[in-house]
Design an enzyme around this catalytic site. Structure first.
Site, PDB file in Angstrom:
ATOM      1  N   SER A 122      36.301  80.794  39.685  1.00 29.81           N
ATOM      2  CA  SER A 122      36.274  81.830  40.736  1.00 29.81           C
ATOM      3  C   SER A 122      36.304  81.316  42.162  1.00 29.81           C
ATOM      4  O   SER A 122      36.418  82.122  43.094  1.00 29.81           O
ATOM      5  CB  SER A 122      35.041  82.724  40.557  1.00 29.81           C
ATOM      6  OG  SER A 122      35.305  83.730  39.609  1.00 29.81           O
ATOM      7  N   LYS A 125      39.085  82.543  44.377  1.00 28.89           N
ATOM      8  CA  LYS A 125      39.055  83.866  45.018  1.00 28.89           C
ATOM      9  C   LYS A 125      39.131  83.770  46.539  1.00 28.89           C
ATOM     10  O   LYS A 125      39.404  84.774  47.213  1.00 28.89           O
ATOM     11  CB  LYS A 125      37.795  84.628  44.615  1.00 28.89           C
ATOM     12  CG  LYS A 125      37.822  85.197  43.188  1.00 28.89           C
ATOM     13  CD  LYS A 125      36.581  86.047  42.918  1.00 28.89           C
ATOM     14  CE  LYS A 125      36.679  86.817  41.599  1.00 28.89           C
ATOM     15  NZ  LYS A 125      36.199  86.046  40.458  1.00 28.89           N
ATOM     16  N   SER A 177      31.180  87.690  42.976  1.00 30.50           N
ATOM     17  CA  SER A 177      32.377  87.196  42.290  1.00 30.50           C
ATOM     18  C   SER A 177      32.990  88.272  41.398  1.00 30.50           C
ATOM     19  O   SER A 177      33.437  87.997  40.278  1.00 30.50           O
ATOM     20  CB  SER A 177      32.050  85.952  41.455  1.00 30.50           C
ATOM     21  OG  SER A 177      33.219  85.232  41.148  1.00 30.50           O
ATOM     22  N   LYS A 283      30.924  79.686  47.385  1.00 34.62           N
ATOM     23  CA  LYS A 283      31.416  80.450  46.239  1.00 34.62           C
ATOM     24  C   LYS A 283      31.079  79.738  44.940  1.00 34.62           C
ATOM     25  O   LYS A 283      31.165  78.514  44.857  1.00 34.62           O
ATOM     26  CB  LYS A 283      32.932  80.633  46.352  1.00 34.62           C
ATOM     27  CG  LYS A 283      33.511  81.562  45.314  1.00 34.62           C
ATOM     28  CD  LYS A 283      33.175  83.005  45.617  1.00 34.62           C
ATOM     29  CE  LYS A 283      33.516  83.896  44.451  1.00 34.62           C
ATOM     30  NZ  LYS A 283      32.635  83.642  43.273  1.00 34.62           N
TER      31      LYS A 283
END
Length: 406
Positions: A122, A125, A177, A283
């Protein structure tokens, strides 16, 4: 036993392997989650094992589709650990690849296998977030379908028919997320295929030569690839974007409800941000094939540093965010660098060792290089003058012959 296709952060395994679980090969726990092989140390990457392609997948996520060719390799440098003087790599960092850099100057304090290809999970992203911020007004309303609300993996908790803005969905994308938010935003950008084209173009614009996004949420799919270097480029650009920087530097956000569900507090899932007094965001990432990935940043006494961690495990009770934290803290007080975090297509050199040059303080080497350059310049000038003389002589001879013929 059924092998899961993939798992996102919401399904991240937290238990470490037991002795009976054959930890050297990895295993599926009682819930069907993949537990990576135990590591006593970070994998040896000195011989560049992932120079062209990520490690073999452990799930079925890439078996149904044809795999595209590997991306061209543009890096020709060391794949082991490179660190500035005074930087000591913590023993408990188990990642295959990582990077620590100054967000403002681009100085890379230390790195390991910087251009090795790995799956991002993720943390990819970031490309979707930057594309959305560039193209969509934050107050634009976004229609949410049942398909968006029902996306697999981690979710913020959107519902079909709910009243959401681009800003709401970005918070859901970055704080929790949310794959549901990723899908809804992708539809607002023109659909899945258009969004993939746009985020790959964003990667190209940022100079990310090791990156190919085949899913915009980070779920594993054939051809997915990135590197610690590329993620450093992406997050350096992201933290220079005020909208992105403000969003990830948020502890919680009042997220809209839908139907009979009232609004609720959406919390940031970045533990480094929540537990480190200097944390400014980042993240999280996890899939079965990518293992744990993580990006975290701090502002320590006015110096903004970022750490990228790829393909790590949570053995020895040190989770991915803690490994990133150790890498960051070790950089405190270290002023040197081993590379400049910049795209290969800019005038800034990617690494200080990419091209041979005289060592600092090597006066003899510098004088020799200067003398060579001076001699070469003289030779070029002399050659040009000689060519001019030759042309003049030939021209005069030709004129003389024409006169004789008359």
């Amino acid at each position: 036993m059924c092998v899961p296709t993939n798992a996102q952060e919401a399904d991240t395994p937290t238990d470490t392997p037991t002795e009976a679980a054959t930890p050297t090969t990895g295993y599926f726990d009682d819930a069907g989650n993949w537990v990576p092989p135990a590591r006593d140390a970070a994998p040896d990457t000195d011989n560049c094992p992932q120079a062209t392609w990520p490690p073999e997948p452990v799930s079925t996520s890439e078996r149904a589709a044809s795999t595209p060719d590997a991306l061209p390799v543009t890096y020709d440098g060391p794949c082991g650990v490179s660190a500035a003087e005074g930087y000591e790599v913590p023993d408990d960092v188990l990642a295959s690849a990582w990077l620590v850099a100054d967000l403002d100057s681009g100085d890379v304090v230390a790195m390991k296998d910087p251009h090795g290809r790995y799956r991002p999970a993720s943390i990819i992203k970031v490309l979707l977030a930057l594309t959305v911020i560039d193209e969509l007004p934050l107050d634009q309303k976004v229609a949410v379908s049942a398909e968006s609300a029902g996306q697999e993996g981690s979710a913020a908790g959107i519902g079909e028919g709910g009243d959401y803005t681009v800003e709401d969905l970005l918070y859901g994308l970055l704080l929790s997320s949310g794959n549901d938010c990723a899908h809804a935003l992708a539809q607002a950008l023109g659909g899945d295929e258009m969004t993939l084209l746009k985020i790959n173009e964003m990667a190209k614009t940022l100079g990310m030569t090791d990156t190919r996004a085949t899913s915009y949420s980070g779920l594993d799919s054939a051809g997915m690839s990135t590197s610690a270097w590329d993620m450093g480029l992406a997050y350096r650009a992201a933290f220079d974007n005020p909208t992105f920087a403000d969003m990830v530097d948020t502890e919680s956000y009042e997220f809209p409800g839908f139907g009979d569900l009232p609004s609720f507090e959406l919390w940031n899932d970045n533990k480094l941000y929540l537990n480190d007094p200097d944390g400014i965001g980042g993240k999280t990432g996890y899939t079965d094939d990518a293992n744990h990935t993580f990006v975290g940043a701090v502002n320590h006494e006015g110096r903004r540093l970022v750490a990228v961690v790829l393909d790590t495990t949570i053995n020895n009770d040190h989770r991915a965010w803690e490994q990133a934290q150790m890498l960051l803290h070790e950089a405190y007080g270290v002023s040197g660098s081993v590379a400049k975090l910049a795209p290969a297509n800019t005038d800034e050199p990617e690494t200080t060792t990419a091209a041979p040059s005289p060592a600092a303080g090597d006066d003899a080497g510098q004088e020799a290089g200067t003398a060579w350059n001076r001699w070469w310049s003289y030779a070029i000038v002399a050659g040009v003058l000689a060519l001019a003389v030759l042309v003049t002589v030939l021209s005069l001879a030709s004129t003389k012959k024409r006169r004789q013929r008359r």
